[in-house]
Design a protein around this motif. Sequence first.
Motif, short mmCIF file in Angstrom:
data_model
loop_
_atom_site.label_atom_id
_atom_site.label_comp_id
_atom_site.label_asym_id
_atom_site.label_seq_id
_atom_site.Cartn_x
_atom_site.Cartn_y
_atom_site.Cartn_z
N LEU B 242 38.81 57.49 45.19
CA LEU B 242 37.73 56.98 46.04
C LEU B 242 38.16 57.15 47.49
O LEU B 242 39.13 56.54 47.95
CB LEU B 242 37.46 55.51 45.71
CG LEU B 242 36.43 54.78 46.58
CD1 LEU B 242 35.09 55.50 46.57
CD2 LEU B 242 36.25 53.35 46.11
N SER B 243 37.41 57.98 48.20
CA SER B 243 37.81 58.44 49.53
C SER B 243 38.02 57.29 50.51
O SER B 243 38.95 57.28 51.31
CB SER B 243 36.71 59.37 50.04
OG SER B 243 37.12 60.03 51.18
N GLN B 244 37.13 56.32 50.47
CA GLN B 244 37.24 55.19 51.39
C GLN B 244 36.51 54.00 50.79
O GLN B 244 35.32 54.10 50.50
CB GLN B 244 36.61 55.56 52.73
CG GLN B 244 37.45 55.17 53.92
CD GLN B 244 36.74 55.44 55.22
OE1 GLN B 244 36.13 56.48 55.40
NE2 GLN B 244 36.79 54.50 56.12
N ILE B 245 37.21 52.91 50.65
CA ILE B 245 36.61 51.70 50.09
C ILE B 245 36.38 50.73 51.25
O ILE B 245 37.13 50.72 52.22
CB ILE B 245 37.52 51.10 48.99
CG1 ILE B 245 36.80 50.01 48.22
CG2 ILE B 245 38.82 50.58 49.57
CD1 ILE B 245 37.56 49.60 46.96
N SER B 246 35.32 49.93 51.15
CA SER B 246 35.05 49.06 52.30
C SER B 246 34.69 47.62 51.92
O SER B 246 34.57 46.79 52.81
CB SER B 246 33.92 49.66 53.15
OG SER B 246 32.68 49.54 52.49
N LEU B 273 40.69 47.81 57.73
CA LEU B 273 41.69 46.75 57.56
C LEU B 273 41.74 45.86 58.80
O LEU B 273 42.22 44.73 58.73
CB LEU B 273 43.08 47.35 57.34
CG LEU B 273 43.37 47.98 55.98
CD1 LEU B 273 44.69 48.75 56.04
CD2 LEU B 273 43.43 46.91 54.89
N ALA B 274 41.27 46.39 59.93
CA ALA B 274 41.50 45.69 61.20
C ALA B 274 40.24 45.11 61.83
O ALA B 274 40.31 44.16 62.60
CB ALA B 274 42.15 46.66 62.19
N LEU B 275 39.09 45.67 61.51
CA LEU B 275 37.87 45.30 62.23
C LEU B 275 36.81 44.80 61.26
O LEU B 275 36.85 45.12 60.07
CB LEU B 275 37.31 46.52 62.99
CG LEU B 275 38.27 47.24 63.95
CD1 LEU B 275 37.64 48.53 64.45
CD2 LEU B 275 38.61 46.34 65.14
N ASN B 276 35.84 44.06 61.79
CA ASN B 276 34.70 43.69 60.95
C ASN B 276 33.40 43.93 61.71
O ASN B 276 33.41 44.37 62.86
CB ASN B 276 34.83 42.26 60.44
CG ASN B 276 34.71 41.22 61.55
OD1 ASN B 276 34.06 41.43 62.56
ND2 ASN B 276 35.36 40.08 61.36
N GLU B 277 32.29 43.64 61.05
CA GLU B 277 30.97 43.95 61.60
C GLU B 277 30.72 43.33 62.98
O GLU B 277 29.99 43.88 63.79
CB GLU B 277 29.88 43.48 60.63
CG GLU B 277 29.97 41.98 60.34
CD GLU B 277 28.93 41.49 59.33
OE1 GLU B 277 28.00 42.23 59.01
OE2 GLU B 277 29.07 40.34 58.87
N ARG B 294 32.55 46.08 57.64
CA ARG B 294 31.93 45.08 56.78
C ARG B 294 32.19 43.66 57.28
O ARG B 294 32.75 43.45 58.34
CB ARG B 294 32.46 45.24 55.35
CG ARG B 294 32.15 46.58 54.70
CD ARG B 294 30.66 46.76 54.46
NE ARG B 294 30.38 47.94 53.63
CZ ARG B 294 29.17 48.38 53.35
NH1 ARG B 294 28.11 47.76 53.83
NH2 ARG B 294 28.99 49.45 52.61
N ALA B 295 31.82 42.70 56.47
CA ALA B 295 32.01 41.29 56.81
C ALA B 295 33.50 40.94 56.80
O ALA B 295 34.31 41.66 56.21
CB ALA B 295 31.25 40.41 55.83
N GLU B 296 33.83 39.84 57.44
CA GLU B 296 35.23 39.42 57.50
C GLU B 296 35.81 39.19 56.11
O GLU B 296 36.97 39.52 55.85
CB GLU B 296 35.35 38.17 58.39
CG GLU B 296 36.73 37.54 58.46
CD GLU B 296 37.82 38.45 59.06
OE1 GLU B 296 37.51 39.53 59.58
OE2 GLU B 296 39.00 38.07 58.96
N GLU B 297 35.02 38.64 55.17
CA GLU B 297 35.54 38.43 53.81
C GLU B 297 35.94 39.77 53.19
O GLU B 297 36.95 39.84 52.48
CB GLU B 297 34.48 37.80 52.89
CG GLU B 297 33.90 36.49 53.35
CD GLU B 297 32.67 36.73 54.24
OE1 GLU B 297 32.90 36.79 55.48
OE2 GLU B 297 31.55 36.83 53.75
N ASP B 298 35.17 40.79 53.46
CA ASP B 298 35.49 42.11 52.92
C ASP B 298 36.77 42.66 53.55
O ASP B 298 37.61 43.23 52.88
CB ASP B 298 34.33 43.08 53.14
CG ASP B 298 33.13 42.76 52.26
OD1 ASP B 298 33.32 42.56 51.06
OD2 ASP B 298 32.01 42.69 52.79
#
Lengths: 331, 446
Positions: B242-246, B273-277, B294-298
Amino acid sequence: MSATHITSSPTVNTASFSARHLLGIEGLCLEDIQFLLALADTYVELNRQVDKKSALLRGRTQINLFFESSTRTQSSFELAGKRLGADVLNMSVGTSSVKKGETLIDTAMTLNAMRPDMLVVRHDASGAVELLSQKVDCAVINAGDGAHEHPTQALLDALTIRRHLGDIAGLRIAICGDILHSRVARSNILLLNMLGAELRIIAPPTLLPPHAANMGVDVFHNMAEGLHNCDVVMMLRLQVERMSVSLVPSTREYFHHYGLDRIKLRNANAGAKVMHPGPMNRGVEIDSAIADDPSISLIQDQVEMGVAVRMAVLDALSRNLSNARERKVKE
Amino acid sequence: MITPDQIAYINARLVDPATGLDTPGALITFGNEIQAVGPDLFPSGDAPLSSDQFQVIDCRGHVLCPGLIDMRVFVGEHGAEHKETLATASQAAAAGGVTSIIVMPNTDPVIDDASLVDFIKRRSRDTAIVNVYPMAALTKGLEGTRLTEMGLLKEAGAIAFTDGLCSVTNSWLMRQALSYAGTFGALVVHHAEDPSLSLDGAMNEGEFASRLGLAGIPTAAETIMVERDMALVELTKGRYHLSQISCAASLRVIEQAKERGLDVTCAVSAHHLALNELDVGDYRTFFKTNPPLRAEEDRRAMVEGLKNGVIDIIVSGHDPQAPENKRLPFANASSGCVGLETLLPVSLEHYHNGHVDLSQVLHALTCAPAERLGLPSGHLAPGAPADLALIDLDTPYVFNAASLKSRSKNTPFDERRLQGRVVRTIVGGKTVFERAAVSADSSEAR
């Protein structure tokens, strides 16, 4: 000169309003809102006189830059500028005919070089007006950006409600229809919440933005429940092209469940007022019997208040232009 | 036996995530290979600071580890050389401690023919200063309708097969791809996104997008595709990455697939890993990425996934974009951010925060991608390629986008406080990047 009545108005305190642009309701504080509404009240009076002309913005240039066509908003801004004595230029730039984006910044830079004092902008992309404001020296007024904000519409709605029903705090107001795509709804939710209204939104889930309940509103999918005990019902335009992407199956189904008619309106408080930002789809979101009933409909008042609110915004922002002081000294 | 081709890296902190080695010591390279490595290369303890026999490089206690391998790099060569060329991408990679880049086939024309793979390889040999491994397209023209000639492409040097930023929406074709790739033991790399769900979305679907009036992309657009892919991997016994999981939901699907014993790996980008929406702020287009932030939980789930090993690999997702593609209203702007030069320090944030061990971070950046792709590099052992990164782990600084070597400057990390960076990058035994003295660097901590 007719402009003198502004400074004589006791409710209008110019010192606090320091905004350079009007990009949205977000970013304004309660004092800013009260100031703009009070100032707009004075312009309602001016607009009802035989001589509606002020010289406040004499020598100023206002450009109405509309990337999305709009007859009523554009003419409202044009009239507002002209009544304040500004030179008004209308530019309609169809987004389809030009390559998007590049032209936004390029057009902004080009117009900026012509040294306008006010730029009134409408664009079909959320955030586009803010982006443009970063590239120009003049005051920028958001006349609607995508599904984001339409601050002067919210201000004129608040002014209309206030003049008919008094203090907005404590009023129960329902906004019905295509909330998902509506900048009017977003600006009104922000503004009416700030003014203390109890807000409801009514729409099928497909016409609601995700997590709408977190925006300070109660969410209803059923019109009768949502309208219960409401003082004001704000209807939104349903764009017919939405049908093609399965947001609602058909206009007749939509009108059956969400179109405002007398039967549904009975759930609201006696004497409840109905509003619509226009242009209306009669028989889709609103029944003509309601739209044309002057004892219920505030739709014509909204249009009148629109000019006054836009005059107030132009007036307020012109005081904060970088060369405003220079001008005063010269005079 | 001793020739000037020998270079001794002394006073190093040797870290080899492949073996768990973490010790003070030295490493000797001979030509383009590692000749010896270990704590006891110079038994007396005092290594020669100068020698006629060795070229001696004093590592001053910095971390010496395998060079980074970045499995998801978009380069504008050919077709968009104004954004990035193989040469500029390789210089950016070298400045980021990345010694091997795996380039995506989303070029113009698409890398879907053996001759084009050959072109990339020759062009890289002539102009690039790090190793360049091309991935070839999974379907002709990335159109998702016909398979490419995987066998011929693999023989020409394609390291894996992917449609880059395009998803293969036709489930039958994806099944065929996974099956047919098995003939050659080829790895299928997939970007999981159901385009009918992401539609014209510009950022993560959620309250913040609603407030900004932007159309959202739900996490389900990714998860649906990952679920489908896992079912197809089970059916075909294919090799899948999977090229990129988010998002957290996709992570659970991958976790279950691994528990069932499927040959599946996944990668996360350093920026996810470092940023969120919320970093999108007031329509900042440098934070528009695909998949979206994505969201901080993600985001927290991604860090957790890295920690517990469900996520195997960290990638930069390096995607250069020109100003005219970014200085637009958010919905109209292109997705993507450059990342080769921030991959290491942004990944190290999770080590400095105490969330993940140093060896885990480096594992995901070096030996994990090497193993997945069957590359000889990615570990410190005699005979392995002398692809190395010398890392100053601790020095804090303020990152400055103007310092980027990449031809495009669309980084979301401008002005970010970072800690740790590469001071020397070695590819095939040769130093291809050396950071100038700290005081001369304008991006030094203020």
